[in-house]
Design a protein around this motif. Structure first.
Motif, PDB file in Angstrom:
ATOM      1  N   HIS A  76       0.811  -1.214   0.000  1.00  0.00           N
ATOM      2  CA  HIS A  76       0.000   0.000   0.000  1.00  0.00           C
ATOM      3  C   HIS A  76       0.850   1.272   0.000  1.00  0.00           C
ATOM      4  CE1 HIS A  76      -3.649  -2.302   0.490  1.00  0.00           C
ATOM      5  NE2 HIS A  76      -3.001  -3.016   1.383  1.00  0.00           N
ATOM      6  N   CYS A  77       2.025   1.197  -0.575  1.00  0.00           N
ATOM      7  CA  CYS A  77       2.934   2.332  -0.637  1.00  0.00           C
ATOM      8  C   CYS A  77       2.970   2.839  -2.085  1.00  0.00           C
ATOM      9  CB  CYS A  77       4.326   1.894  -0.180  1.00  0.00           C
ATOM     10  SG  CYS A  77       5.432   3.257   0.088  1.00  0.00           S
ATOM     11  N   THR A  78       2.809   4.121  -2.277  1.00  0.00           N
ATOM     12  CA  THR A  78       2.734   4.715  -3.610  1.00  0.00           C
ATOM     13  C   THR A  78       3.900   4.278  -4.497  1.00  0.00           C
ATOM     14  OG1 THR A  78       1.564   6.638  -2.762  1.00  0.00           O
ATOM     15  CG2 THR A  78       2.682   6.906  -4.870  1.00  0.00           C
ATOM     16  N   ILE A  79       3.577   3.842  -5.709  1.00  0.00           N
ATOM     17  CA  ILE A  79       4.599   3.569  -6.727  1.00  0.00           C
ATOM     18  C   ILE A  79       4.805   4.877  -7.488  1.00  0.00           C
ATOM     19  CG2 ILE A  79       5.210   2.280  -8.799  1.00  0.00           C
ATOM     20  CD1 ILE A  79       3.479  -0.015  -7.779  1.00  0.00           C
ATOM     21  N   ASN A  80       5.993   5.473  -7.312  1.00  0.00           N
ATOM     22  CA  ASN A  80       6.275   6.773  -7.931  1.00  0.00           C
ATOM     23  C   ASN A  80       6.578   6.679  -9.418  1.00  0.00           C
ATOM     24  OD1 ASN A  80       5.988   8.236  -5.561  1.00  0.00           O
ATOM     25  ND2 ASN A  80       8.106   7.829  -4.966  1.00  0.00           N
ATOM     26  N   ARG A  81       7.259   5.624  -9.821  1.00  0.00           N
ATOM     27  CA  ARG A  81       7.647   5.470 -11.233  1.00  0.00           C
ATOM     28  C   ARG A  81       7.417   4.047 -11.676  1.00  0.00           C
ATOM     29  NH1 ARG A  81       8.509   8.079 -15.187  1.00  0.00           N
ATOM     30  NH2 ARG A  81      10.530   7.330 -15.756  1.00  0.00           N
ATOM     31  N   ILE A  82       7.039   3.906 -12.926  1.00  0.00           N
ATOM     32  CA  ILE A  82       6.882   2.596 -13.536  1.00  0.00           C
ATOM     33  C   ILE A  82       7.477   2.679 -14.937  1.00  0.00           C
ATOM     34  CG2 ILE A  82       4.574   3.070 -14.470  1.00  0.00           C
ATOM     35  CD1 ILE A  82       3.910   0.090 -13.641  1.00  0.00           C
ATOM     36  N   GLU A  83       8.214   1.653 -15.323  1.00  0.00           N
ATOM     37  CA  GLU A  83       8.880   1.679 -16.627  1.00  0.00           C
ATOM     38  C   GLU A  83       9.008   0.259 -17.153  1.00  0.00           C
ATOM     39  OE1 GLU A  83      10.055   3.540 -19.800  1.00  0.00           O
ATOM     40  OE2 GLU A  83       9.863   4.749 -17.998  1.00  0.00           O
ATOM     41  N   TRP A  84       8.718   0.077 -18.433  1.00  0.00           N
ATOM     42  CA  TRP A  84       8.912  -1.216 -19.069  1.00  0.00           C
ATOM     43  C   TRP A  84      10.412  -1.478 -19.229  1.00  0.00           C
ATOM     44  CZ3 TRP A  84       5.022  -4.529 -19.811  1.00  0.00           C
ATOM     45  CH2 TRP A  84       3.724  -4.026 -19.807  1.00  0.00           C
ATOM     46  N   HIS A  85      10.807  -2.717 -19.082  1.00  0.00           N
ATOM     47  CA  HIS A  85      12.197  -3.110 -19.306  1.00  0.00           C
ATOM     48  C   HIS A  85      12.515  -2.887 -20.789  1.00  0.00           C
ATOM     49  CE1 HIS A  85      15.773  -5.591 -19.622  1.00  0.00           C
ATOM     50  NE2 HIS A  85      15.847  -5.577 -18.306  1.00  0.00           N
ATOM     51  N   PRO A  86      13.669  -2.342 -21.121  1.00  0.00           N
ATOM     52  CA  PRO A  86      13.961  -2.027 -22.523  1.00  0.00           C
ATOM     53  C   PRO A  86      14.191  -3.240 -23.417  1.00  0.00           C
ATOM     54  CG  PRO A  86      15.848  -1.519 -21.144  1.00  0.00           C
ATOM     55  CD  PRO A  86      14.726  -1.894 -20.218  1.00  0.00           C
ATOM     56  N   ASN A  87      14.506  -4.409 -22.829  1.00  0.00           N
ATOM     57  CA  ASN A  87      14.814  -5.586 -23.642  1.00  0.00           C
ATOM     58  C   ASN A  87      13.912  -6.784 -23.396  1.00  0.00           C
ATOM     59  OD1 ASN A  87      17.090  -4.210 -24.710  1.00  0.00           O
ATOM     60  ND2 ASN A  87      18.221  -4.721 -22.868  1.00  0.00           N
ATOM     61  N   ALA A  88      13.131  -6.763 -22.336  1.00  0.00           N
ATOM     62  CA  ALA A  88      12.266  -7.897 -21.983  1.00  0.00           C
ATOM     63  C   ALA A  88      10.822  -7.406 -21.895  1.00  0.00           C
ATOM     64  CB  ALA A  88      12.711  -8.507 -20.658  1.00  0.00           C
ATOM     65  N   PRO A  89       9.978  -7.730 -22.884  1.00  0.00           N
ATOM     66  CA  PRO A  89       8.630  -7.171 -22.931  1.00  0.00           C
ATOM     67  C   PRO A  89       7.719  -7.597 -21.785  1.00  0.00           C
ATOM     68  CG  PRO A  89       8.897  -8.857 -24.608  1.00  0.00           C
ATOM     69  CD  PRO A  89      10.253  -8.628 -24.002  1.00  0.00           C
ATOM     70  N   ASN A  90       8.076  -8.626 -21.053  1.00  0.00           N
ATOM     71  CA  ASN A  90       7.244  -9.115 -19.956  1.00  0.00           C
ATOM     72  C   ASN A  90       7.664  -8.547 -18.593  1.00  0.00           C
ATOM     73  OD1 ASN A  90       9.559 -10.844 -20.558  1.00  0.00           O
ATOM     74  ND2 ASN A  90       8.969 -11.913 -18.706  1.00  0.00           N
ATOM     75  N   MET A  91       8.656  -7.670 -18.558  1.00  0.00           N
ATOM     76  CA  MET A  91       9.189  -7.168 -17.295  1.00  0.00           C
ATOM     77  C   MET A  91       8.914  -5.670 -17.124  1.00  0.00           C
ATOM     78  SD  MET A  91      10.512  -9.882 -16.084  1.00  0.00           S
ATOM     79  CE  MET A  91      12.002 -10.134 -15.186  1.00  0.00           C
ATOM     80  N   LEU A  92       8.561  -5.309 -15.872  1.00  0.00           N
ATOM     81  CA  LEU A  92       8.315  -3.924 -15.488  1.00  0.00           C
ATOM     82  C   LEU A  92       9.175  -3.571 -14.285  1.00  0.00           C
ATOM     83  CD1 LEU A  92       4.429  -3.722 -15.532  1.00  0.00           C
ATOM     84  CD2 LEU A  92       5.935  -2.151 -16.727  1.00  0.00           C
ATOM     85  N   LEU A  93       9.670  -2.363 -14.262  1.00  0.00           N
ATOM     86  CA  LEU A  93      10.396  -1.844 -13.105  1.00  0.00           C
ATOM     87  C   LEU A  93       9.527  -0.825 -12.392  1.00  0.00           C
ATOM     88  CD1 LEU A  93      13.857  -1.250 -14.760  1.00  0.00           C
ATOM     89  CD2 LEU A  93      13.463  -2.698 -12.773  1.00  0.00           C
ATOM     90  N   THR A  94       9.514  -0.866 -11.063  1.00  0.00           N
ATOM     91  CA  THR A  94       8.808   0.142 -10.285  1.00  0.00           C
ATOM     92  C   THR A  94       9.716   0.632  -9.166  1.00  0.00           C
ATOM     93  OG1 THR A  94       7.819  -1.473  -8.750  1.00  0.00           O
ATOM     94  CG2 THR A  94       6.533  -0.882 -10.704  1.00  0.00           C
ATOM     95  N   CYS A  95       9.489   1.867  -8.736  1.00  0.00           N
ATOM     96  CA  CYS A  95      10.132   2.362  -7.522  1.00  0.00           C
ATOM     97  C   CYS A  95       9.054   2.991  -6.659  1.00  0.00           C
ATOM     98  CB  CYS A  95      11.277   3.319  -7.814  1.00  0.00           C
ATOM     99  SG  CYS A  95      10.804   4.899  -8.494  1.00  0.00           S
ATOM    100  N   SER A  96       9.202   2.809  -5.350  1.00  0.00           N
ATOM    101  CA  SER A  96       8.140   3.173  -4.420  1.00  0.00           C
ATOM    102  C   SER A  96       8.627   4.102  -3.322  1.00  0.00           C
ATOM    103  CB  SER A  96       7.555   1.917  -3.769  1.00  0.00           C
ATOM    104  OG  SER A  96       7.017   1.068  -4.735  1.00  0.00           O
ATOM    105  N   MET A  97       7.658   4.624  -2.598  1.00  0.00           N
ATOM    106  CA  MET A  97       7.927   5.495  -1.459  1.00  0.00           C
ATOM    107  C   MET A  97       8.595   4.744  -0.307  1.00  0.00           C
ATOM    108  SD  MET A  97       6.947   8.616  -2.122  1.00  0.00           S
ATOM    109  CE  MET A  97       6.661   9.376  -0.535  1.00  0.00           C
ATOM    110  N   ASN A  98       8.594   3.412  -0.343  1.00  0.00           N
ATOM    111  CA  ASN A  98       9.229   2.634   0.731  1.00  0.00           C
ATOM    112  C   ASN A  98      10.693   2.326   0.423  1.00  0.00           C
ATOM    113  OD1 ASN A  98       8.969   0.716  -1.242  1.00  0.00           O
ATOM    114  ND2 ASN A  98       7.952  -0.795   0.029  1.00  0.00           N
ATOM    115  N   ASN A  99      11.292   3.100  -0.490  1.00  0.00           N
ATOM    116  CA  ASN A  99      12.724   3.003  -0.817  1.00  0.00           C
ATOM    117  C   ASN A  99      13.108   1.726  -1.546  1.00  0.00           C
ATOM    118  OD1 ASN A  99      13.031   5.457   0.583  1.00  0.00           O
ATOM    119  ND2 ASN A  99      13.306   4.364   2.512  1.00  0.00           N
ATOM    120  N   THR A 100      12.173   1.098  -2.275  1.00  0.00           N
ATOM    121  CA  THR A 100      12.491  -0.131  -3.000  1.00  0.00           C
ATOM    122  C   THR A 100      12.319   0.056  -4.500  1.00  0.00           C
ATOM    123  OG1 THR A 100      10.240  -0.989  -2.821  1.00  0.00           O
ATOM    124  CG2 THR A 100      11.804  -1.651  -1.100  1.00  0.00           C
TER     125      THR A 100
END
Length: 145
Positions: A104-128
């Protein structure tokens, strides 16, 4: 000089251009809109919601258009979840996928992996930073940094 302007009715939080640069996904408080880009102006083409009942319940914080799969759009949410749409599919129920809320911690950014279409990167307010694998029925966090 402003070439084109479009009032979309509520505050805008983020945007992401399509791979062909002809459209953009615009994140708003309670929805994502697909907007056509033209030198003559902007045209709202589609509203993306989290169900057929209505708007997204939590705010859209970020949006990302896949460079590898041009119909895939991901949005991060203020509740710590994410939504993924395949805008090529015509049935809105089939085109929506959810990444479940873990903390339940805000995801500040979301981005598709540049080489793997099934992968997503996220960064959150909980420092992860998390790498998500969207293959299969249940999307899971593959790695947490």
């Amino acid at each position: 000089e402003i070439i084109a302007e479009k009032f979309l009715g509520s505050p805008l939080n983020c945007l992401s251009l399509s791979p062909g640069l002809q459209h953009c996904a615009v994140g708003k408080r309670n929805m994502v809109q697909i907007v056509g880009i033209d030198l003559k102006g902007f045209v709202v083409l589609k509203d993306l919601h989290d169900s057929v009942k209505g708007n997204i319940k939590d705010s859209v914080v970020d949006v990302s258009w896949s460079r590898l799969e041009s119909g895939m759009i991901a949005a991060s949410m203020s509740n710590g979840g994410a939504l993924i749409w395949d805008i090529v599919k015509s049935n809105s129920l089939q085109s929506l996928e959810r990444i479940k809320v873990e903390n339940h911690c805000t995801i500040n950014r979301i981005e598709w992996h540049p080489n793997a279409p099934n992968m997503l990167l996220t960064c959150s307010m909980n420092n992860t930073i998390k790498l998500w694998d969207k293959r299969g029925r249940s999307h899971h966090c593959a790695i947490t940094f």
